[in-house]
Design a protein around this motif. Structure first.
Motif, PDB file in Angstrom:
ATOM      1  N   SER A  51       0.830  -1.204   0.000  1.00  0.00           N
ATOM      2  CA  SER A  51       0.000   0.000   0.000  1.00  0.00           C
ATOM      3  C   SER A  51       0.866   1.256   0.000  1.00  0.00           C
ATOM      4  N   CYS A  54       2.356   1.656  -3.446  1.00  0.00           N
ATOM      5  CA  CYS A  54       1.360   2.131  -4.417  1.00  0.00           C
ATOM      6  C   CYS A  54       1.075   3.615  -4.233  1.00  0.00           C
ATOM      7  N   PRO A  97      -2.422  -3.064  -6.482  1.00  0.00           N
ATOM      8  CA  PRO A  97      -3.306  -3.295  -5.330  1.00  0.00           C
ATOM      9  C   PRO A  97      -4.481  -4.214  -5.637  1.00  0.00           C
ATOM     10  N   TYR A 101      -4.991  -7.555  -3.498  1.00  0.00           N
ATOM     11  CA  TYR A 101      -6.256  -7.757  -2.772  1.00  0.00           C
ATOM     12  C   TYR A 101      -6.868  -9.111  -3.103  1.00  0.00           C
TER      13      TYR A 101
END
Length: 386
Positions: A51, A54, A97, A101
């Motif tokens: 995260s 990103c 992401p 995920y």
């Protein structure tokens, strides 16, 4: 987690049922490796570290794109390459992401999304690396081959080269687009066998799907599972690394011959570019090479788990490069920083909702750029500038 098991459940029957005669079954069950250590690492790396990568990569590359689109414009080969690198890195951090995920839970998206995200990931990987090699070649021509730079470094050439790079990256990613599928792995399926004489029933959980390579025969699986990582290492790392080492070594030799402080400062920038590239990508490619060479050999679960942990960590380090590219290739340049400061000033004026100051800042920017255009043009092809 999608890859928490390395092997599928394997049943070895010693007897079979023939001609309607019931024959007892004696199964030897080979249990898959749970990869618990790698799963624990991914639970930390996936949602948290990825995260951060990103977010930093998104804002850094967006600033580069905005700067070129609204202020600096593309006036040289390097500008075109830097803009394309920023686009490739931006698409990379947008796709990442979504993949992370779905890997941490199950692939909730469909088959087409699986192919598109994985394929786009591969395209951006190849294009970003090859464009970095193009930047090093452009700098080599501008500094080492300065007399020929006016003939070789043109906007038309750079656009054609970028189009070739993106096309080549798409072609290299065709196996990824084709062989990635959304499916349910066998280790998630619970096989329940009842007492002798009764039919066997399979209980399937329809919510556990992954997006991974899937093949119809062993020969194709062997070929693709070796070809894809080998191509990634050869074209996505060793080829750009070889070009960068050759070009930047020649550049350093040329710069050291110049008795100029700015030239010696540029040497440090060149060294930083090469060192960061090697530090980010070399560990992952070493682990990937080891894993590819031992892909079809029998290994203990401890070894497999250790290799997977190393791949997860080193791959995350490689992802950091998309955050560092804007700093190494764009913001290190004085001219680029000047344009970036103008963006901040204009955004500040817009935030205060004063139209007049904003227009004044725009006019000042245009006058400032036009006033420096002659000076920049005289040094752009002869020094290590952005």
């Amino acid at each position: 987690m999608a890859d928490q098991y390395e092997e599928d459940w394997i049943f070895y029957p010693s007897d079979v049922e023939m001609n309607g005669t019931n024959i007892s079954f004696d199964y030897t069950l080979a249990e898959p490796c749970p990869l618990s250590n790698n799963q624990s690492v991914e639970l930390v790396v996936g949602p948290y570290i990825h995260s951060i990568i990103c977010i930093l990569g998104f804002f850094g590359n967006m600033l580069v794109i905005i700067t070129y689109a609204c202020y600096k414009k593309t006036k040289s080969m390097t500008d075109v390459y830097l803009l394309n690198v920023a686009v490739a890195d931006l698409l990379f951090v947008v796709v990442l992401p979504l993949i992370v995920y779905n890997e941490l839970s199950s692939w909730a998206m469909g088959e087409l999304t699986c192919k598109f995200l994985r394929g786009t990931y591969s395209v951006n990987l190849y294009s970003g690396m090859l464009l970095l090699a193009c930047i090093s070649t452009d700098r080599y021509i501008a500094i080492v081959q300065a007399r020929r730079s006016f003939q070789l470094r043109s906007l038309s050439y750079s656009r054609v080269i970028c189009a070739v790079v993106w096309t080549f990256a798409i072609l290299l990613s065709v196996p990824t687009f084709y062989f990635y599928h959304r499916y349910q792995p066998s280790h998630i399926i619970d096989d329940l066998f009842y007492e002798e004489g009764e039919e066997s029933h399979r209980v399937v959980n329809n919510t556990d799907f992954i997006c991974e390579f899937s093949f119809t025969d062993n020969e194709t699986a062997w070929a693709v599972k070796v070809l894809v990582p080998s191509t990634q290492m050869a074209v996505g790392f060793f080829l750009p690394l070889s070009i960068m080492i050759f070009c930047y070594t020649s550049i350093i030799v040329t710069l050291l011959q110049a008795k100029n402080f700015q030239r010696h400062k540029a040497v440090r920038v060149v060294l930083a570019v090469v060192v960061v590239f090697i530090a980010c990508h070399l560990p992952y490619n070493i682990i990937l090479l080891y894993d590819t060479l031992n892909l079809f050999s029998e290994q203990s679960c401890v070894t497999v788990d250790t290799v997977q942990v190393a791949k997860t960590i080193t791959q995350t380090i490689a992802y950091l490069h998309c955050c560092l590219n804007p700093v190494l290739y764009a913001f290190v340049g004085v001219k680029f920083r000047d344009h970036f400061r103008k963006i901040v000033q204009d955004l500040w004026c817009m935030g205060k909702k004063y139209i007049a100051p904003r227009r004044f800042s725009r006019m000042t920017s245009e006058i400032y750029v036009s006033g420096r255009r002659t000076m920049e043009g005289s040094t752009e092809n002869s020094s290590f500038t952005m």
